[in-house]
Motif scaffolding. Structure first.
Motif, PDB file in Angstrom:
ATOM      1  N   ARG A   1      -2.932   4.350   8.423  1.00  0.00           N
ATOM      2  CA  ARG A   1      -3.098   5.683   9.020  1.00  0.00           C
ATOM      3  C   ARG A   1      -2.089   6.682   8.458  1.00  0.00           C
ATOM      4  NH1 ARG A   1      -5.137   3.464  14.060  1.00  0.00           N
ATOM      5  NH2 ARG A   1      -3.110   2.563  14.428  1.00  0.00           N
ATOM      6  N   THR A   2      -0.843   6.266   8.315  1.00  0.00           N
ATOM      7  CA  THR A   2       0.199   7.214   7.909  1.00  0.00           C
ATOM      8  C   THR A   2       0.350   7.356   6.399  1.00  0.00           C
ATOM      9  OG1 THR A   2       1.911   5.509   8.095  1.00  0.00           O
ATOM     10  CG2 THR A   2       1.526   6.889  10.020  1.00  0.00           C
ATOM     11  N   ASN A   3       0.042   6.302   5.628  1.00  0.00           N
ATOM     12  CA  ASN A   3       0.306   6.340   4.196  1.00  0.00           C
ATOM     13  C   ASN A   3      -0.934   6.414   3.320  1.00  0.00           C
ATOM     14  OD1 ASN A   3       3.163   6.130   4.416  1.00  0.00           O
ATOM     15  ND2 ASN A   3       2.909   3.965   4.883  1.00  0.00           N
ATOM     16  N   CYS A   4      -2.103   6.300   3.913  1.00  0.00           N
ATOM     17  CA  CYS A   4      -3.306   6.304   3.088  1.00  0.00           C
ATOM     18  C   CYS A   4      -4.358   7.273   3.605  1.00  0.00           C
ATOM     19  CB  CYS A   4      -3.893   4.889   3.017  1.00  0.00           C
ATOM     20  SG  CYS A   4      -5.370   4.786   1.974  1.00  0.00           S
TER      21      CYS A   4
ATOM     22  N   GLU B   1     -10.134  13.532   0.643  1.00  0.00           N
ATOM     23  CA  GLU B   1      -9.227  12.770   1.485  1.00  0.00           C
ATOM     24  C   GLU B   1      -9.730  11.335   1.598  1.00  0.00           C
ATOM     25  OE1 GLU B   1      -8.627  14.739   5.228  1.00  0.00           O
ATOM     26  OE2 GLU B   1      -7.615  16.418   4.276  1.00  0.00           O
ATOM     27  N   ALA B   2      -8.820  10.390   1.438  1.00  0.00           N
ATOM     28  CA  ALA B   2      -9.177   8.978   1.512  1.00  0.00           C
ATOM     29  C   ALA B   2      -9.739   8.641   2.887  1.00  0.00           C
ATOM     30  CB  ALA B   2      -7.955   8.110   1.226  1.00  0.00           C
ATOM     31  N   THR B   3     -10.816   7.897   2.871  1.00  0.00           N
ATOM     32  CA  THR B   3     -11.439   7.451   4.110  1.00  0.00           C
ATOM     33  C   THR B   3     -10.847   6.110   4.528  1.00  0.00           C
ATOM     34  OG1 THR B   3     -13.169   6.192   2.982  1.00  0.00           O
ATOM     35  CG2 THR B   3     -13.625   8.550   3.435  1.00  0.00           C
ATOM     36  N   GLU B   4     -11.145   5.711   5.738  1.00  0.00           N
ATOM     37  CA  GLU B   4     -10.688   4.403   6.211  1.00  0.00           C
ATOM     38  C   GLU B   4     -11.240   3.297   5.314  1.00  0.00           C
ATOM     39  OE1 GLU B   4     -10.776   1.635  10.229  1.00  0.00           O
ATOM     40  OE2 GLU B   4     -11.229   3.769  10.388  1.00  0.00           O
ATOM     41  N   ALA B   5     -12.489   3.413   4.910  1.00  0.00           N
ATOM     42  CA  ALA B   5     -13.107   2.402   4.044  1.00  0.00           C
ATOM     43  C   ALA B   5     -12.395   2.327   2.697  1.00  0.00           C
ATOM     44  CB  ALA B   5     -14.585   2.705   3.856  1.00  0.00           C
ATOM     45  N   GLU B   6     -12.012   3.471   2.143  1.00  0.00           N
ATOM     46  CA  GLU B   6     -11.307   3.475   0.858  1.00  0.00           C
ATOM     47  C   GLU B   6      -9.920   2.854   1.000  1.00  0.00           C
ATOM     48  OE1 GLU B   6     -13.298   7.264  -1.425  1.00  0.00           O
ATOM     49  OE2 GLU B   6     -11.914   7.676   0.234  1.00  0.00           O
ATOM     50  N   CYS B   7      -9.244   3.154   2.085  1.00  0.00           N
ATOM     51  CA  CYS B   7      -7.920   2.566   2.323  1.00  0.00           C
ATOM     52  C   CYS B   7      -8.034   1.051   2.477  1.00  0.00           C
ATOM     53  CB  CYS B   7      -7.279   3.189   3.558  1.00  0.00           C
ATOM     54  SG  CYS B   7      -6.874   4.940   3.346  1.00  0.00           S
ATOM     55  N   GLN B   8      -9.056   0.611   3.184  1.00  0.00           N
ATOM     56  CA  GLN B   8      -9.260  -0.827   3.345  1.00  0.00           C
ATOM     57  C   GLN B   8      -9.598  -1.484   2.017  1.00  0.00           C
ATOM     58  OE1 GLN B   8     -12.066  -1.474   6.527  1.00  0.00           O
ATOM     59  NE2 GLN B   8     -10.565  -0.921   8.081  1.00  0.00           N
TER      60      GLN B   8
ATOM     61  N   LEU C   1       0.830  -1.206   0.000  1.00  0.00           N
ATOM     62  CA  LEU C   1       0.000   0.000   0.000  1.00  0.00           C
ATOM     63  C   LEU C   1       0.860   1.249   0.000  1.00  0.00           C
ATOM     64  CD1 LEU C   1      -2.804   1.329   0.251  1.00  0.00           C
ATOM     65  CD2 LEU C   1      -2.467   1.242   2.707  1.00  0.00           C
ATOM     66  N   ALA C   2       1.898   1.259   0.812  1.00  0.00           N
ATOM     67  CA  ALA C   2       2.770   2.432   0.887  1.00  0.00           C
ATOM     68  C   ALA C   2       3.403   2.715  -0.471  1.00  0.00           C
ATOM     69  CB  ALA C   2       3.845   2.222   1.943  1.00  0.00           C
ATOM     70  N   ILE C   3       3.837   1.676  -1.151  1.00  0.00           N
ATOM     71  CA  ILE C   3       4.447   1.855  -2.470  1.00  0.00           C
ATOM     72  C   ILE C   3       3.430   2.389  -3.459  1.00  0.00           C
ATOM     73  CG2 ILE C   3       5.434   0.614  -4.432  1.00  0.00           C
ATOM     74  CD1 ILE C   3       6.776  -1.240  -2.313  1.00  0.00           C
ATOM     75  N   ALA C   4       2.247   1.797  -3.456  1.00  0.00           N
ATOM     76  CA  ALA C   4       1.207   2.223  -4.400  1.00  0.00           C
ATOM     77  C   ALA C   4       0.809   3.669  -4.165  1.00  0.00           C
ATOM     78  CB  ALA C   4      -0.013   1.306  -4.283  1.00  0.00           C
ATOM     79  N   LEU C   5       0.636   4.054  -2.909  1.00  0.00           N
ATOM     80  CA  LEU C   5       0.210   5.422  -2.618  1.00  0.00           C
ATOM     81  C   LEU C   5       1.331   6.430  -2.775  1.00  0.00           C
ATOM     82  CD1 LEU C   5      -2.201   4.780   0.324  1.00  0.00           C
ATOM     83  CD2 LEU C   5      -2.779   5.610  -1.946  1.00  0.00           C
ATOM     84  N   ALA C   6       2.562   6.014  -2.566  1.00  0.00           N
ATOM     85  CA  ALA C   6       3.689   6.923  -2.747  1.00  0.00           C
ATOM     86  C   ALA C   6       3.819   7.332  -4.215  1.00  0.00           C
ATOM     87  CB  ALA C   6       4.978   6.286  -2.264  1.00  0.00           C
ATOM     88  N   ALA C   7       3.349   6.469  -5.099  1.00  0.00           N
ATOM     89  CA  ALA C   7       3.419   6.763  -6.529  1.00  0.00           C
ATOM     90  C   ALA C   7       2.427   7.844  -6.942  1.00  0.00           C
ATOM     91  CB  ALA C   7       3.166   5.488  -7.340  1.00  0.00           C
ATOM     92  N   ALA C   8       1.441   8.118  -6.092  1.00  0.00           N
ATOM     93  CA  ALA C   8       0.428   9.125  -6.412  1.00  0.00           C
ATOM     94  C   ALA C   8       0.775  10.432  -5.715  1.00  0.00           C
ATOM     95  CB  ALA C   8      -0.946   8.642  -5.948  1.00  0.00           C
TER      96      ALA C   8
END
Length: 101
Positions: free
Chosen positions: A71-74, A26-33, A8-15
């Motif tokens: 919490r920190t990356n998404c 802002e991404a919600t907890e449900a979207e991150c999950q 997840l960290a890699i995928a989100l770091a690319a954005a």
């Protein structure tokens, strides 16, 4: 089977958050999950393990392992509805990574 906890960290770091096109929020907890769950599901299917119960169990394990990363990356990162639709429709983990760029 080990799902990389940095996926997840890699995928989100690319954005790049400030450069996301379209109406973002802002991404919600449900979207991150959802991002985590789709990655796990597609990885398990790619490894010829399409059993829904096994996938659900692994999703729960990975979500728990990645609680702090979520919490920190998404959570709070900028996403768009189009990005999330793309994640839901992705057929591979590479496609998910592309969705989040």
């Amino acid at each position: 089977m080990r799902i990389p906890s940095t996926l997840l960290a890699i995928a989100l770091a690319a954005a790049p958050a400030p450069l996301v096109l379209g109406c973002s929020h802002e991404a919600t907890e449900a979207e991150c999950q959802l991002i985590v769950d789709r990655n796990v599901e597609l990885q398990m299917k790619a490894m010829n393990n399409p059993d829904p119960a096994a996938i659900q169990k692994k999703q729960e394990e990975v979500r728990q392992e990645m609680k702090d990363d979520l919490r920190t990356n998404c959570l709070g990162r900028k996403v768009t509805d189009a990005m999330m639709k793309c994640v839901r429709n992705a057929k591979t983990t590479d496609e998910i990574s592309q969705c989040l760029r």
